[in-house]
Design an enzyme around this catalytic site. Structure first.
Site, short mmCIF file in Angstrom:
data_model
loop_
_atom_site.label_atom_id
_atom_site.label_comp_id
_atom_site.label_asym_id
_atom_site.label_seq_id
_atom_site.Cartn_x
_atom_site.Cartn_y
_atom_site.Cartn_z
N CYS A 1 29.47 3.05 -26.43
CA CYS A 1 30.05 3.56 -25.18
C CYS A 1 29.06 4.47 -24.44
O CYS A 1 28.79 5.59 -24.90
CB CYS A 1 31.35 4.29 -25.50
SG CYS A 1 32.06 5.18 -24.11
N CYS B 1 30.57 7.75 -23.26
CA CYS B 1 30.76 8.66 -24.41
C CYS B 1 29.47 9.44 -24.68
O CYS B 1 29.51 10.65 -24.93
CB CYS B 1 31.15 7.86 -25.65
SG CYS B 1 32.69 6.95 -25.48
#
Length: 104
Positions: free
Chosen positions: A29, A32
């Site tokens: 991600c 993230c």
């Protein structure tokens, strides 16, 4: 204080700390990874809150504690209960969530 989960034991951490902020993330991600240093900085500025990074793919029981549909998802727990959560890649959303859980 910031801790990365190494076991699927988020419930135990929530039960043993009054206020917990969780970043649900995954290695693939990109958002993230963008938010992780901001989350770490926030952890350093709020010593009375436990900050946890939980891999949403590795730890399904921990993931169930919040409604994680997209990553990153940030969840705030107070007194063992989910107060609120937000899916964001903006520091303002994270700051608002922290203020909500620390001002309760």
């Amino acid at each position: 204080m910031l801790e990365e989960l190494s076991a699927d034991n988020l419930q135990e951490i929530i039960d043993s700390n009054d206020t917990v902020m969780v970043q649900y993330a995954a290695s693939w991600c990109g958002n993230c990874r963008i938010m992780k240093p901001k989350f770490k900085k926030m952890a350093g500025e709020n010593e009375n809150v436990k900050f946890i990074i939980a891999d949403a793919e590795k730890f399904p029981e921990s993931r169930k504690l919040a409604n994680v549909n997209n990553l990153p998802t940030f969840a705030a727990f107070k007194g063992g209960k989910l107060v609120n959560q937000v899916q964001t890649n903006k520091i303002e959303g994270l700051t608002d969530l922290l203020n909500e859980v620390t001002n309760n």
